[in-house]
Scaffold this active site. Structure first.
Site, PDB file in Angstrom:
ATOM      1  N   CYS A 157       0.627  -1.141   0.112  1.00 11.53           N
ATOM      2  CA  CYS A 157      -0.089  -0.093  -0.075  1.00 11.53           C
ATOM      3  C   CYS A 157       0.802   1.188  -0.101  1.00 11.53           C
ATOM      4  O   CYS A 157       0.277   2.289  -0.176  1.00 11.53           O
ATOM      5  CB  CYS A 157      -0.865   0.076   1.107  1.00 11.53           C
TER       6      CYS A 157
HETATM    7  N1  CO8 Z   1     -21.064  -9.331   3.229  1.00 12.85           N
HETATM    8  C1  CO8 Z   1     -21.671  -9.654   4.482  1.00 12.85           C
HETATM    9  N2  CO8 Z   1     -21.001  -9.645   5.550  1.00 12.85           N
HETATM   10  C2  CO8 Z   1     -19.645  -9.888   5.679  1.00 12.85           C
HETATM   11  C3  CO8 Z   1     -18.985  -9.395   4.415  1.00 12.85           C
HETATM   12  C4  CO8 Z   1     -19.604  -9.446   3.311  1.00 12.85           C
HETATM   13  N3  CO8 Z   1     -18.828  -9.165   2.276  1.00 12.85           N
HETATM   14  N4  CO8 Z   1     -17.865  -9.582   4.761  1.00 12.85           N
HETATM   15  C5  CO8 Z   1     -17.413  -9.673   6.237  1.00 12.85           C
HETATM   16  N5  CO8 Z   1     -18.795  -9.909   6.634  1.00 12.85           N
HETATM   17  C6  CO8 Z   1     -19.337 -10.117   7.904  1.00 12.85           C
HETATM   18  C7  CO8 Z   1     -18.324 -10.838   8.899  1.00 12.85           C
HETATM   19  O1  CO8 Z   1     -18.057 -12.184   8.702  1.00 12.85           O
HETATM   20  C8  CO8 Z   1     -18.507 -10.785  10.028  1.00 12.85           C
HETATM   21  O2  CO8 Z   1     -19.800 -11.412  10.694  1.00 12.85           O
HETATM   22  P1  CO8 Z   1     -19.827 -11.812  12.208  1.00 12.85           P
HETATM   23  O3  CO8 Z   1     -19.800 -10.478  13.011  1.00 12.85           O
HETATM   24  O4  CO8 Z   1     -20.927 -12.862  12.182  1.00 12.85           O
HETATM   25  O5  CO8 Z   1     -18.549 -12.577  12.467  1.00 12.85           O
HETATM   26  C9  CO8 Z   1     -19.337  -9.114   9.946  1.00 12.85           C
HETATM   27  O6  CO8 Z   1     -19.721  -8.912   8.700  1.00 12.85           O
HETATM   28  C10 CO8 Z   1     -18.411  -8.052  10.572  1.00 12.85           C
HETATM   29  O7  CO8 Z   1     -17.185  -8.259   9.889  1.00 12.85           O
HETATM   30  P2  CO8 Z   1     -15.955  -7.290  10.330  1.00 12.85           P
HETATM   31  O8  CO8 Z   1     -15.733  -7.332  11.476  1.00 12.85           O
HETATM   32  O9  CO8 Z   1     -14.827  -7.946   9.458  1.00 12.85           O
HETATM   33  O10 CO8 Z   1     -16.190  -6.236   9.307  1.00 12.85           O
HETATM   34  P3  CO8 Z   1     -15.598  -4.573   9.632  1.00 12.85           P
HETATM   35  O11 CO8 Z   1     -16.617  -3.624   9.909  1.00 12.85           O
HETATM   36  O12 CO8 Z   1     -14.320  -4.589  10.138  1.00 12.85           O
HETATM   37  O13 CO8 Z   1     -15.230  -4.381   7.742  1.00 12.85           O
HETATM   38  C11 CO8 Z   1     -13.264  -4.651   6.555  1.00 12.85           C
HETATM   39  C12 CO8 Z   1     -14.340  -5.246   7.375  1.00 12.85           C
HETATM   40  C13 CO8 Z   1     -13.889  -3.558   5.537  1.00 12.85           C
HETATM   41  C14 CO8 Z   1     -12.158  -5.250   5.777  1.00 12.85           C
HETATM   42  C15 CO8 Z   1     -12.584  -3.459   7.571  1.00 12.85           C
HETATM   43  O14 CO8 Z   1     -12.110  -4.139   8.722  1.00 12.85           O
HETATM   44  C16 CO8 Z   1     -11.196  -2.693   6.947  1.00 12.85           C
HETATM   45  O15 CO8 Z   1     -11.409  -2.077   5.835  1.00 12.85           O
HETATM   46  N6  CO8 Z   1     -10.242  -2.966   7.868  1.00 12.85           N
HETATM   47  C17 CO8 Z   1      -8.960  -2.170   7.158  1.00 12.85           C
HETATM   48  C18 CO8 Z   1      -8.334  -3.159   6.345  1.00 12.85           C
HETATM   49  C19 CO8 Z   1      -7.166  -2.469   5.615  1.00 12.85           C
HETATM   50  O16 CO8 Z   1      -7.145  -1.296   5.407  1.00 12.85           O
HETATM   51  N7  CO8 Z   1      -6.497  -3.075   4.980  1.00 12.85           N
HETATM   52  C20 CO8 Z   1      -5.518  -2.922   4.178  1.00 12.85           C
HETATM   53  C21 CO8 Z   1      -5.526  -3.764   3.137  1.00 12.85           C
HETATM   54  S1  CO8 Z   1      -4.869  -3.103   1.462  1.00 12.85           S
HETATM   55  C22 CO8 Z   1      -3.354  -3.170   1.568  1.00 12.85           C
HETATM   56  O17 CO8 Z   1      -2.587  -3.355   2.482  1.00 12.85           O
HETATM   57  C23 CO8 Z   1      -2.624  -3.327   0.076  1.00 12.85           C
HETATM   58  C24 CO8 Z   1      -2.048  -4.814  -0.154  1.00 12.85           C
HETATM   59  C25 CO8 Z   1      -1.797  -4.926  -1.640  1.00 12.85           C
HETATM   60  C26 CO8 Z   1      -3.229  -4.901  -2.390  1.00 12.85           C
HETATM   61  C27 CO8 Z   1      -3.349  -6.106  -3.084  1.00 12.85           C
HETATM   62  C28 CO8 Z   1      -4.659  -6.276  -3.655  1.00 12.85           C
HETATM   63  C29 CO8 Z   1      -4.931  -7.752  -4.231  1.00 12.85           C
END
Ligand code: CO8
Length: 374
Positions: A157
């Site tokens: 990133c």
């Molecule tokens: N639809 C419905 N429900 C879902 C979905 C979905 N698609 N996905 C997850 N849920 C569910 C979960 O299973 C969970 O259910 P339960 O409570 O029953 O366990 C519930 O929804 C809540 O899940 P989360 O707690 O995971 O939800 P969040 O509110 O935390 O949102 C995010 C998830 C959006 C992923 C959030 O945590 C986030 O954005 N975190 C930051 C992550 C971040 O910034 N990462 C950076 C990655 S990018 C990077 O580093 C670059 C790498 C290189 C790129 C390569 C690309 C291929």
């Protein structure tokens, strides 16, 4: 006094194809239903986890993403395939990544009023390169007819900001007068479209910036780079294990653990304070506080992260004008997000206005530049 270094051009290019949340979810849910039906006996025995449905509402609320661009839409939504179908090109043809890099590079050069003959070095800096060598940067260098040298670098990133840091240092050291930094984020091949936690996060794009000495800059919109600052801190919470080692490891090079995966909640919790502290410290080096900053060009991974970081910095919510969000249209574009935010939202600043360009993500890695409009 050391010579002033500036950002004088920025280019943003997006592919022609988009995937909306609704399209993505319909495809994933059909895949999940078929998967669950096929594995019903194992699911009932507790040996295989059923695939839960995804939801467009969840995606928009959790991330701010409404759609993403994709380089090649064919195959990505095909329930039988669940990955883009991109024909391999011959060694004599232009590579996919060089092609999209060139689109962004030409835009950045035009904005900077630069010809190929003005550029001394090309850095291609992104989350993945499609091959190890020859460097994509050298291919781009040849296509543009640039003398000098080029190289690729990977910092997930923070690849774009870290690339700009290297350009800044090369110019400061007197080894180059003008450097082209390109971020061809062709990430869709690494997305696990069968995983509801991550299938919605990323989109393809290419961005580019031109950095040069202040004395050579003739563009309309020029930003003095006051300084750069970088931080890395090792974390396993965001990983992509795709590797040339798989052949020797006798493991499936395309297994789910080889594609992008993360502990999103942990990342959110750990990276937000790291990024806010980093930015505050960086501004303090110039006796500035967050209140002095007109524009925040922040990394675009998740709208809630940006809201939280701005609240920590400003003690209040930032307006959409102060901290522009491009996630709704572009999704997370790995290192390119903050550069897109900059590219689309910098021309209205006035002379003397301060801006912060900052990335944060896998590694963990944080990279910032404090800029001031000339
Ligand atoms: N639809 C419905 N429900 C879902 C979905 C979905 N698609 N996905 C997850 N849920 C569910 C979960 O299973 C969970 O259910 P339960 O409570 O029953 O366990 C519930 O929804 C809540 O899940 P989360 O707690 O995971 O939800 P969040 O509110 O935390 O949102 C995010 C998830 C959006 C992923 C959030 O945590 C986030 O954005 N975190 C930051 C992550 C971040 O910034 N990462 C950076 C990655 S990018 C990077 O580093 C670059 C790498 C290189 C790129 C390569 C690309 C291929």
């Amino acid at each position: 006094m050391a010579q002033q270094i500036v950002v004088s051009g920025v280019g943003v290019w997006n592919p022609e194809f988009t995937i909306t949340n609704e399209e993505l979810v319909a495809s994933y849910n059909a895949y999940a239903d078929a998967f669950n039906k096929e594995h019903q006996a194992d699911i009932d025995a507790g040996d295989v986890a059923a695939k839960p449905h995804s939801s467009a509402e969840f995606i928009e609320k959790a991330s701010g993403i409404k759609q993403r661009y994709i380089y090649c839409k064919d195959g990505a939504l095909d329930v039988q395939r669940m990955r883009p179908s991109i024909p391999e090109r011959a060694e004599t043809e232009l590579s996919d990544q060089a092609e999209i890099a060139l689109h962004a590079a030409k835009k950045a050069l035009a904005e900077a009023n630069k010809q190929a003959s003005d550029v001394d070095a090309v850095i291609v800096s992104c989350a993945y390169t499609q091959r190890s060598y020859p460097a994509i940067a050298i291919e781009v260098q040849k296509q543009l007819g640039i003398e000098g040298f080029g190289f690729d670098m990977l910092v997930a990133c923070s690849a774009a900001t870290f690339g700009m840091h290297r350009a800044y240092e090369m110019i400061a050291a007197g080894n180059a007068k003008c450097v082209l930094v390109i971020n061809p984020e062709l990430v869709s091949p690494q997305i696990n479209y069968t995983d509801r936690d991550s299938h919605f996060i990323f989109g393809d794009v290419a961005t580019a910036t031109v950095l040069e000495t202040a004395e050579t800059a003739t563009a309309e919109h020029v930003y003095n780079v006051l300084s750069t600052q970088a931080l890395t801190k090792y974390s396993n919470n965001i990983r992509s294990n795709f590797s040339y080692m798989s052949r020797a490891n006798d493991v499936d090079p395309y297994g789910p653990d080889k594609l992008f995966h993360q502990a999103g909640r942990k990342v959110f919790k750990e990276v937000c304070p790291l990024a806010a502290d980093h930015i505050e410290q960086h501004l303090a080096r110039h006796s500035l506080t967050p209140a002095d900053v007109t524009r925040w060009w922040l990394h675009q991974a998740n709208i809630n992260m940006n809201t939280l970081i701005c609240k920590r910095l400003l003690g209040r919510e930032a307006s959409a004008q102060e901290a522009p969000i491009v996630l709704d249209e572009y999704a997370n574009t790995a290192s390119a997000g903050s550069v897109i935010a900059f590219g689309l939202n910098h021309k209205d600043l006035h002379q003397g206005d301060y801006g912060v360009l900052c990335s944060f993500g896998a590694g963990y890695s944080i990279g910032s530049l404090v800029l001031q409009k000339r």
